[in-house]
Design an enzyme around this catalytic site. Structure first.
Site, PDB file in Angstrom:
ATOM      1  N   TRP A  12      36.715  24.905  35.318  1.00 64.38           N
ATOM      2  CA  TRP A  12      36.479  25.328  33.943  1.00 64.38           C
ATOM      3  C   TRP A  12      37.521  24.733  32.991  1.00 64.38           C
ATOM      4  O   TRP A  12      37.192  24.271  31.910  1.00 64.38           O
ATOM      5  CB  TRP A  12      36.453  26.838  33.876  1.00 64.38           C
ATOM      6  N   HIS A  32      49.671  23.721  38.204  1.00 69.37           N
ATOM      7  CA  HIS A  32      50.902  24.122  38.891  1.00 69.37           C
ATOM      8  C   HIS A  32      51.147  23.287  40.138  1.00 69.37           C
ATOM      9  O   HIS A  32      52.182  23.420  40.777  1.00 69.37           O
ATOM     10  CB  HIS A  32      50.866  25.616  39.245  1.00 69.37           C
ATOM     11  N   ARG A  33      50.191  22.388  40.466  1.00 68.71           N
ATOM     12  CA  ARG A  33      50.349  21.532  41.642  1.00 68.71           C
ATOM     13  C   ARG A  33      50.655  20.096  41.212  1.00 68.71           C
ATOM     14  O   ARG A  33      49.824  19.429  40.582  1.00 68.71           O
ATOM     15  CB  ARG A  33      49.093  21.571  42.516  1.00 68.71           C
ATOM     16  N   LYS A 105      38.050  35.164  33.027  1.00 64.85           N
ATOM     17  CA  LYS A 105      37.139  36.301  33.048  1.00 64.85           C
ATOM     18  C   LYS A 105      37.530  37.275  34.151  1.00 64.85           C
ATOM     19  O   LYS A 105      37.291  37.004  35.333  1.00 64.85           O
ATOM     20  CB  LYS A 105      35.703  35.823  33.247  1.00 64.85           C
ATOM     21  N   SER A 138      28.069  29.500  30.869  1.00 71.83           N
ATOM     22  CA  SER A 138      28.602  28.130  30.798  1.00 71.83           C
ATOM     23  C   SER A 138      29.147  27.666  32.146  1.00 71.83           C
ATOM     24  O   SER A 138      30.342  27.787  32.406  1.00 71.83           O
ATOM     25  CB  SER A 138      29.719  28.071  29.753  1.00 71.83           C
ATOM     26  N   LYS A 191      30.165  40.925  34.551  1.00 70.32           N
ATOM     27  CA  LYS A 191      28.962  40.263  35.072  1.00 70.32           C
ATOM     28  C   LYS A 191      29.220  39.650  36.438  1.00 70.32           C
ATOM     29  O   LYS A 191      28.294  39.456  37.234  1.00 70.32           O
ATOM     30  CB  LYS A 191      28.453  39.215  34.075  1.00 70.32           C
ATOM     31  N   SER A 254      27.294  29.244  40.555  1.00 71.61           N
ATOM     32  CA  SER A 254      28.134  30.433  40.418  1.00 71.61           C
ATOM     33  C   SER A 254      28.872  30.725  41.718  1.00 71.61           C
ATOM     34  O   SER A 254      28.257  31.018  42.750  1.00 71.61           O
ATOM     35  CB  SER A 254      27.270  31.641  40.031  1.00 71.61           C
ATOM     36  N   ASN A 256      30.622  33.341  42.304  1.00 75.85           N
ATOM     37  CA  ASN A 256      30.421  34.754  42.635  1.00 75.85           C
ATOM     38  C   ASN A 256      29.084  34.948  43.352  1.00 75.85           C
ATOM     39  O   ASN A 256      28.998  35.693  44.331  1.00 75.85           O
ATOM     40  CB  ASN A 256      30.497  35.605  41.371  1.00 75.85           C
ATOM     41  N   GLU A 281      36.466  35.669  41.065  1.00 70.74           N
ATOM     42  CA  GLU A 281      36.972  36.713  40.172  1.00 70.74           C
ATOM     43  C   GLU A 281      36.270  38.051  40.354  1.00 70.74           C
ATOM     44  O   GLU A 281      36.857  39.108  40.123  1.00 70.74           O
ATOM     45  CB  GLU A 281      36.851  36.268  38.709  1.00 70.74           C
TER      46      GLU A 281
END
Length: 345
Positions: A12, A32-33, A105, A138, A191, A254, A256, A281
């Site tokens: 994202w 961070h890598r 999110k 998105s 969601k 997705s 999730n 998440e």
């Protein structure tokens, strides 16, 4: 041209960097890598997350202070579990006033704080009312391919929301504004719980009837919890509500949904998260929403069922049977409560 630092080089963050670069902005992409930053700069690819070419104008950084040089806008796109740590580091090295936009999110378990609240608590001089959230249906993969996408930016500070809208909007990426930051953040976070459920349903081999019911009743749960926290109920009927719910519950893009699908097929949570290789998440948000619903005595049976699957090792089919055999009730009761809260605002 605006100088922008995008913090978080996952799918994202990378996709939003592409939108900003397409709009002619000067973009720094922080990770961070160190190895990831070097690969992006040398190959102009970030293949672990997105299979697209990254313009050479986007420069990746591992050193946070270097990434922030002369920026006027920061776009925060890190997992919610990393928000506090990144913001503490940000507060320590940031030398100029900036506008902060976040596109993460989730909700923090235990504290039940939204992302904007976490940011304001960790950064001196940045109040949550001035922070902007970007959310909506998105998928990063489609945004990176410049497929038509529509999102909402929200802040109680309308000037900052307008700035974010102008920053991102283009012919493939349409941006609306809103002042309901509570509803936008909660819609985007909650969601993911329902998307886990949709994946579980598909993994069990159930059809469209089951998924349609799950999405519809899931929206009722999202609105029930959201309005209890002061969100405008109409927000959940818009892009960050119904829109994001549909796209996250019905697409293999997705993560999730994919995680839920593996759970429905009999995989255990730890194995699923290992296979995913990316943050899911919805798992963390399920815990937070479950805690809040218990604390405030809010009825969220789908969330409760998914919590039992994730954290108490309950069989998905058993949870479905329990949901189907709940006490009889009138569906319009939920709609009446929703309309009542709309007209009372």
């Amino acid at each position: 041209m605006t100088k922008v630092a995008v913090l978080g080089a996952g799918s994202w963050g990378t996709a939003l960097s592409l939108v900003l670069a397409d709009n002619g902005h000067d973009v720094s992409l922080w990770t961070h890598r160190q190895e990831q930053a070097e690969i992006i700069n040398s190959t102009h690819k970030n293949e672990k997350y997105l299979n697209v070419m990254i313009p050479k104008e986007i420069r990746a950084y591992h050193n946070l202070k270097d990434a922030l040089q002369q920026v006027t806008v920061i776009v925060l796109v890190v997992p919610t579990k990393a928000i506090r740590e990144v913001c503490k580091n940000l507060d320590a090295v940031l030398e100029q006033n900036v506008t902060i936009i976040h596109a993460s999110k989730g909700i923090e378990p235990e504290s039940l704080k939204r992302v904007s609240q976490m940011i304001s608590e960790e950064m001196n001089g940045y109040k949550d009312k001035d922070i902007v959230v970007l959310s909506g249906p998105s998928h990063a993969e489609e945004v990176a391919q410049r497929q038509p996408t529509t999102v909402t930016v929200s802040s109680m500070n309308e000037r900052n929301a307008q700035l974010a809208q102008d920053l991102f909007i283009n012919k493939a990426f349409r941006v609306y504004t809103s002042t309901d930051i509570i509803g936008i953040e909660l819609g985007g976070a909650l969601k993911n719980i329902i998307a886990l459920g949709a994946g579980i349903s598909d993994g069990l081999g159930y059809g469209d009837n089951a998924k349609a019911a799950l999405i519809t009743r899931g929206l009722a749960e999202i609105a029930r919890l959201g309005t209890s926290l002061g969100a405008n109920p109409l927000t959940f009927l818009g892009l960050p509500g119904v829109g994001d719910l549909i796209v996250t519950c019905t697409s293999v893009h997705s993560r999730n949904w994919r995680a839920g699908n593996l759970l429905g097929k009999g995989n255990k949570l730890d194995d699923v998260l290992d296979q995913m290789g990316m943050v899911v998440e919805g798992v963390r948000t399920t815990k937070a929403a479950y805690q809040f619903a218990k604390k405030q005595n809010i009825e969220m049976p789908i969330t409760l069922g998914i919590y039992e699957i994730l954290f108490n090792d309950k069989e998905p089919k058993q949870v479905v049977e329990q949901l189907m055999n709940r006490n009889k009730r009138e569906e319009m009761d939920d709609l009446a409560r929703l309309l009542s809260s709309m007209y009372s605002q």
